[in-house]
Scaffold this motif. Structure first.
Motif, short mmCIF file in Angstrom:
data_model
loop_
_atom_site.label_atom_id
_atom_site.label_comp_id
_atom_site.label_asym_id
_atom_site.label_seq_id
_atom_site.Cartn_x
_atom_site.Cartn_y
_atom_site.Cartn_z
N ARG A 1 13.76 7.35 -38.05
CA ARG A 1 13.93 6.05 -38.26
C ARG A 1 14.65 5.94 -39.80
O ARG A 1 15.54 4.93 -39.97
N GLN A 2 14.59 7.09 -40.59
CA GLN A 2 15.21 7.08 -41.84
C GLN A 2 16.78 7.06 -41.69
O GLN A 2 17.46 6.50 -42.46
N ASP B 1 6.22 4.03 -43.10
CA ASP B 1 6.45 5.15 -43.74
C ASP B 1 7.52 4.51 -45.05
O ASP B 1 8.29 4.07 -44.85
N SER B 2 6.88 5.11 -46.27
CA SER B 2 7.61 4.31 -47.45
C SER B 2 8.94 5.08 -47.77
O SER B 2 9.77 4.41 -48.22
N GLU B 3 9.20 6.30 -47.24
CA GLU B 3 10.55 7.01 -47.09
C GLU B 3 11.59 5.89 -46.43
O GLU B 3 12.66 5.83 -46.84
N VAL B 4 11.23 5.70 -45.24
CA VAL B 4 12.17 4.82 -44.52
C VAL B 4 12.50 3.17 -45.27
O VAL B 4 13.45 2.94 -45.10
N SER C 1 8.33 10.50 -55.74
CA SER C 1 9.66 10.57 -55.10
C SER C 1 10.25 9.28 -54.92
O SER C 1 11.29 8.66 -55.18
N ILE C 2 9.08 8.23 -54.25
CA ILE C 2 9.58 6.88 -54.04
C ILE C 2 9.70 6.07 -55.13
O ILE C 2 10.75 5.14 -55.37
N LEU D 1 7.03 -0.69 -53.38
CA LEU D 1 7.55 0.77 -53.58
C LEU D 1 7.34 1.17 -54.59
O LEU D 1 6.90 2.53 -54.92
N ALA D 2 7.35 0.45 -55.67
CA ALA D 2 7.27 0.71 -57.10
C ALA D 2 5.89 0.99 -57.60
O ALA D 2 5.66 2.05 -58.23
N SER D 3 4.80 0.85 -56.51
CA SER D 3 3.32 1.28 -56.65
C SER D 3 2.88 2.23 -55.68
O SER D 3 1.68 2.76 -55.63
#
Length: 334
Positions: free
Chosen positions: A109-110, A131-134, A163-164, A156-158
């Protein structure tokens, strides 16, 4: 886990016609009954091979692309090349991206989330991914609508993944208010992302750097070398401080950088550690005058580096040609 990302399974062959129930309809059209594709055949020149398929064969490959269980048999590199290559037929690209968005594995998905060819509709779907990386990949996609991008930044900032948060901090589209929030992040690499972000206000960048150049991790202190061009005055000011850093790894890292001012290189050329002076001698940006000075260094490793530097003048090489060390002479005669 993430280690499995490069390749799925040990399958060497994918029998696409056998995998697709509808493929039997093509057997009477002169196609091979077992239209078989090796995963490697679809990477590199394999994209060109797709161009040579006739319409019926291409239909089989496109239909197989919609089958996620077939898609999993291919190397992720192959699929990534297919969706990115401008020579890939558009219909095939669309089918692949749709299949990627439906994949159970987050790395598939990424791939779709970071691809500029992914439609706005699919990006909106991926923006709600678990998924936060997606979701981060969607925020970094240049084709993501700005309004959608901004809605992704706050959660995403929290995120608990360092790495996110670092990826958000380095995004040029992030608004000033959120940069100020991330500027207090406990993880130094997140603050480094803000420092390297070209959109960061200079006052905020300087405030963060005041703490980063005192960080116990020497690699964090070296973030100064990665400042954007518009921060050059601040960069040069901080380099003068770091050129006297107690950790020789920091001084050596600065000495190797080809964009460091000559005044800093001159300071490091007299460093007490021979590895730092050697790094200056290897630097292609070191002036001819300074290389001539280093050619007389007491450490033979420094003199060898001068001999191997492509910027060393012939006159200096002629002096080094009288050396007794074979490794220096080899560099002189290269």
């Amino acid at each position: 886990g993430k280690a499995a990302r490069a390749k799925f399974g040990d399958h060497r062959w994918v029998g696409i016609a056998d995998a697709m129930p509808d493929a039997r309809l093509l057997k009477g059209r002169g196609l091979r009954p077992d239209l078989t594709v090796r995963p490697g055949d679809l990477g590199g020149n394999g994209v060109q091979d797709l161009q040579r398929l006739d319409e019926a064969e291409r239909w089989v490959v496109r239909t197989a692309a919609r089958r996620i269980d077939v898609l999993r048999l291919f190397e992720i590199r192959v699929v990534t090349e297919l969706v990115q290559n401008p020579s890939t037929p558009e219909a095939l690209r669309i089918d692949l991206l749709e299949a990627l968005c439906e994949a159970q594995e987050e790395w598939w998905r990424q791939v779709a989330a970071e691809n500029p060819a992914t439609s706005v509709h699919l990006l909106e779907v991926l923006a709600a991914d678990k998924d936060s990386e997606v979701r981060l990949a969607v925020s970094e996609n240049p084709e993501t609508p700005e309004s959608l991008r901004q809605t992704l930044f706050d959660p995403l900032a929290s995120d608990e993944n360092n790495s996110i948060r670092m990826g958000v901090a380095a995004n040029p589209s992030i608004r000033k208010g959120l940069l100020e929030v991330l500027a207090t992040d406990q993880y130094p690499w997140v603050r480094m992302g803000i420092v390297k972000n070209p959109s960061t206000p200079e006052a905020l960048r300087e405030d963060i750097l005041k703490t980063l150049i005192k960080d116990p991790n020497c690699w964090v202190r070296l973030v100064v070398l990665e400042l954007p061009p518009k921060a050059k005055p601040l960069r040069d000011k901080l380099l003068k401080i770091l050129a006297r850093d107690p950790d020789k790894s920091v001084r050596e890292g600065i000495a190797k950088d080809t964009s460091v001012p000559q005044t800093i290189l001159q300071l490091l050329a007299t460093d007490s550690d021979s590895r730092v002076r050697e790094a200056v001698a290897e630097n292609a940006s070191t002036s001819a005058e300074l290389l001539e000075e280093l050619a007389g260094d007491s450490d033979f490793g420094v003199r060898r580096s001068v001999a191997g530097n492509p910027s060393t003048p012939d006159a200096v090489l002629n002096v080094l040609a009288a050396e007794k060390y074979e490794s220096i002479l080899r560099q002189v005669s290269r």
